[in-house]
Design a protein around this motif. Structure first.
Motif, PDB file in Angstrom:
ATOM      1  N   GLN A 126      55.533  23.312  28.726  1.00 43.69           N
ATOM      2  CA  GLN A 126      55.160  22.180  27.757  1.00 43.69           C
ATOM      3  C   GLN A 126      53.989  22.532  27.078  1.00 43.69           C
ATOM      4  O   GLN A 126      52.847  22.410  27.859  1.00 43.69           O
ATOM      5  N   PRO A 127      54.122  23.018  25.776  1.00 43.45           N
ATOM      6  CA  PRO A 127      52.738  23.265  25.224  1.00 43.45           C
ATOM      7  C   PRO A 127      51.537  22.273  25.064  1.00 43.45           C
ATOM      8  O   PRO A 127      52.113  21.098  24.824  1.00 43.45           O
ATOM      9  N   LEU A 128      50.477  22.612  25.616  1.00 39.46           N
ATOM     10  CA  LEU A 128      49.392  21.675  25.806  1.00 39.46           C
ATOM     11  C   LEU A 128      48.413  21.882  24.379  1.00 39.46           C
ATOM     12  O   LEU A 128      48.273  22.888  24.054  1.00 39.46           O
ATOM     13  N   PHE A 129      48.079  20.915  23.694  1.00 38.90           N
ATOM     14  CA  PHE A 129      47.582  20.731  22.240  1.00 38.90           C
ATOM     15  C   PHE A 129      46.350  20.145  22.121  1.00 38.90           C
ATOM     16  O   PHE A 129      46.316  19.041  23.163  1.00 38.90           O
ATOM     17  N   ALA A 265      56.412  20.427  14.712  1.00 40.31           N
ATOM     18  CA  ALA A 265      56.076  20.429  13.731  1.00 40.31           C
ATOM     19  C   ALA A 265      55.270  19.605  13.259  1.00 40.31           C
ATOM     20  O   ALA A 265      54.476  19.752  12.408  1.00 40.31           O
ATOM     21  N   VAL A 266      55.375  18.197  13.818  1.00 38.51           N
ATOM     22  CA  VAL A 266      54.411  17.142  13.471  1.00 38.51           C
ATOM     23  C   VAL A 266      53.037  17.572  13.958  1.00 38.51           C
ATOM     24  O   VAL A 266      51.964  17.272  13.089  1.00 38.51           O
ATOM     25  N   TYR A 267      52.953  17.933  15.168  1.00 40.62           N
ATOM     26  CA  TYR A 267      51.627  18.148  15.731  1.00 40.62           C
ATOM     27  C   TYR A 267      50.898  19.357  14.974  1.00 40.62           C
ATOM     28  O   TYR A 267      49.711  19.370  14.617  1.00 40.62           O
ATOM     29  N   GLY A 268      51.820  20.192  14.471  1.00 44.43           N
ATOM     30  CA  GLY A 268      51.137  21.206  13.807  1.00 44.43           C
ATOM     31  C   GLY A 268      50.585  20.832  12.602  1.00 44.43           C
ATOM     32  O   GLY A 268      49.738  21.211  12.077  1.00 44.43           O
ATOM     33  N   LYS A 269      51.561  19.976  12.038  1.00 40.32           N
ATOM     34  CA  LYS A 269      51.148  19.646  10.439  1.00 40.32           C
ATOM     35  C   LYS A 269      49.951  18.808  10.434  1.00 40.32           C
ATOM     36  O   LYS A 269      48.834  18.784   9.481  1.00 40.32           O
ATOM     37  N   VAL A 270      49.590  17.799  11.726  1.00 41.41           N
ATOM     38  CA  VAL A 270      48.491  16.857  11.818  1.00 41.41           C
ATOM     39  C   VAL A 270      47.089  17.824  12.017  1.00 41.41           C
ATOM     40  O   VAL A 270      46.169  17.290  11.766  1.00 41.41           O
ATOM     41  N   GLY A 271      47.363  18.873  12.760  1.00 38.06           N
ATOM     42  CA  GLY A 271      46.106  20.038  12.957  1.00 38.06           C
ATOM     43  C   GLY A 271      45.981  20.235  14.384  1.00 38.06           C
ATOM     44  O   GLY A 271      44.981  20.954  14.614  1.00 38.06           O
ATOM     45  N   PHE A 272      46.842  19.987  14.975  1.00 37.78           N
ATOM     46  CA  PHE A 272      46.686  20.190  16.503  1.00 37.78           C
ATOM     47  C   PHE A 272      46.835  21.624  16.665  1.00 37.78           C
ATOM     48  O   PHE A 272      47.651  22.523  16.126  1.00 37.78           O
ATOM     49  N   THR A 273      46.165  22.351  17.714  1.00 35.98           N
ATOM     50  CA  THR A 273      46.033  23.692  18.363  1.00 35.98           C
ATOM     51  C   THR A 273      46.393  23.870  19.601  1.00 35.98           C
ATOM     52  O   THR A 273      46.072  23.220  20.486  1.00 35.98           O
ATOM     53  N   ARG A 274      47.360  24.756  19.927  1.00 35.36           N
ATOM     54  CA  ARG A 274      47.820  24.765  21.321  1.00 35.36           C
ATOM     55  C   ARG A 274      46.616  25.726  21.882  1.00 35.36           C
ATOM     56  O   ARG A 274      46.067  26.365  21.826  1.00 35.36           O
ATOM     57  N   VAL A 275      46.465  24.969  23.089  1.00 36.33           N
ATOM     58  CA  VAL A 275      45.378  25.430  23.939  1.00 36.33           C
ATOM     59  C   VAL A 275      45.872  25.733  25.341  1.00 36.33           C
ATOM     60  O   VAL A 275      45.198  26.346  26.241  1.00 36.33           O
TER      61      VAL A 275
END
Length: 283
Positions: A126-129, A265-275
């Protein structure tokens, strides 16, 4: 007196700062436990559960929350995972899930599974952003924090989200009293964001499930199926992130199933980065 090289014990009042320091080593990963300890300390009677701590030469090196869920904290050694698994087996608690950073969660699960435990589902990736920046999408101005009086209107959306995500209705157990109370608590704390359609029905919702002094973690993101694919999710999430950054914490985080391509795709568009990567075991 020589200190034991390694020791496991239940944490108490005197360990508050030690567990907060451990959580601070990765505040995004450890926000759930940090919030609890910041609010009430480390005493089991106040936590509503226990924190098991592994010490090496007198220093707290990792821990595990044991309440309704199991949550490992910190870089857990093989010996620590062995000890936490043993304690979990002896505790006899009907855990609903285990979640957190993937490596310790899956290591702990391997030990419990070998001991005969069974899971309804294992979500191993589960990718954490996280983000600490103003969203890259124009926020939806109609997204707002729901009020306590909104319980009757928002409860169906919350139930739909939970059922879709977990696979069963939260209203099945105890007539839904516990889940209703959980939703009411979110509303009382002004941690639920909603967007309504022209008829007043909830078309989007998201909760701040955990809020520590430095991180607000978003849970329970849901879009009414009738509105999916129409472009409302990204502006709505942008509004949630902007409000949380301004009013709750310096960083906003969330985690999502790796197969949920639309959400990714939504979270990437909003500006989240995977951490990082989380894992969840559902019992």
């Amino acid at each position: 007196m020589l200190r034991t090289a390694t020791a496991l014990r239940t944490l108490g009042r005197q360990d508050r700062q030690a567990i907060l320091d451990l959580c601070a080593s990765d505040p995004v990963v450890n926000v759930m436990v940090a919030e609890r300890v910041e609010l009430v300390g480390a005493e089991p009677v106040r936590l509503g559960g226990e924190l098991w701590g592994m010490f090496e030469q007198g220093q707290l090196t990792c821990a595990c929350w044991s309440g309704a869920n199991l949550i490992p904290v910190g870089r857990c050694s093989e010996a620590a995972l062995d000890a936490f698994a043993s304690r979990a087996r002896r505790a006899g608690v009907p855990y609903s899930s285990m979640f957190g950073e993937a490596e310790p969660v899956l290591g702990l699960w391997a030990r419990l599974q070998a001991a005969g435990w069974r899971a309804r589902d294992v979500r191993a990736c589960q990718p954490l952003f996280a983000t600490d920046r103003v969203p890259e999408v124009e926020p939806d101005p109609l997204v707002h924090r729901a009020e306590p009086d909104d319980l009757v209107n928002v409860l169906p959306a919350s139930v739909a989200m939970f059922t879709e995500e977990v696979g069963y209705s939260p209203m099945a157990a105890d007539g839904g009293l516990s889940y209703r109370r959980r939703v009411a608590d979110l509303l009382r704390q002004h941690r639920m964001f909603v967007r309504r359609d022209d008829q007043g029905s909830v078309m989007f919702k998201a909760d701040l499930g955990s809020v520590s002094s430095s991180v607000a973690q978003v849970h329970g993101v849901w879009v009414d199926p009738r509105w999916r694919g129409q472009g409302i999710a990204a502006p709505a999430m942008a509004a949630v992130v902007l409000a949380a950054l301004r009013e709750d914490a310096a960083t906003v985080s969330l985690y999502v199933n790796d197969y949920n391509e639309r959400a990714l795709a939504v979270y990437g568009k909003v500006g989240f980065t995977r951490v990082g990567t989380f894992a969840t075991v559902l019992f």
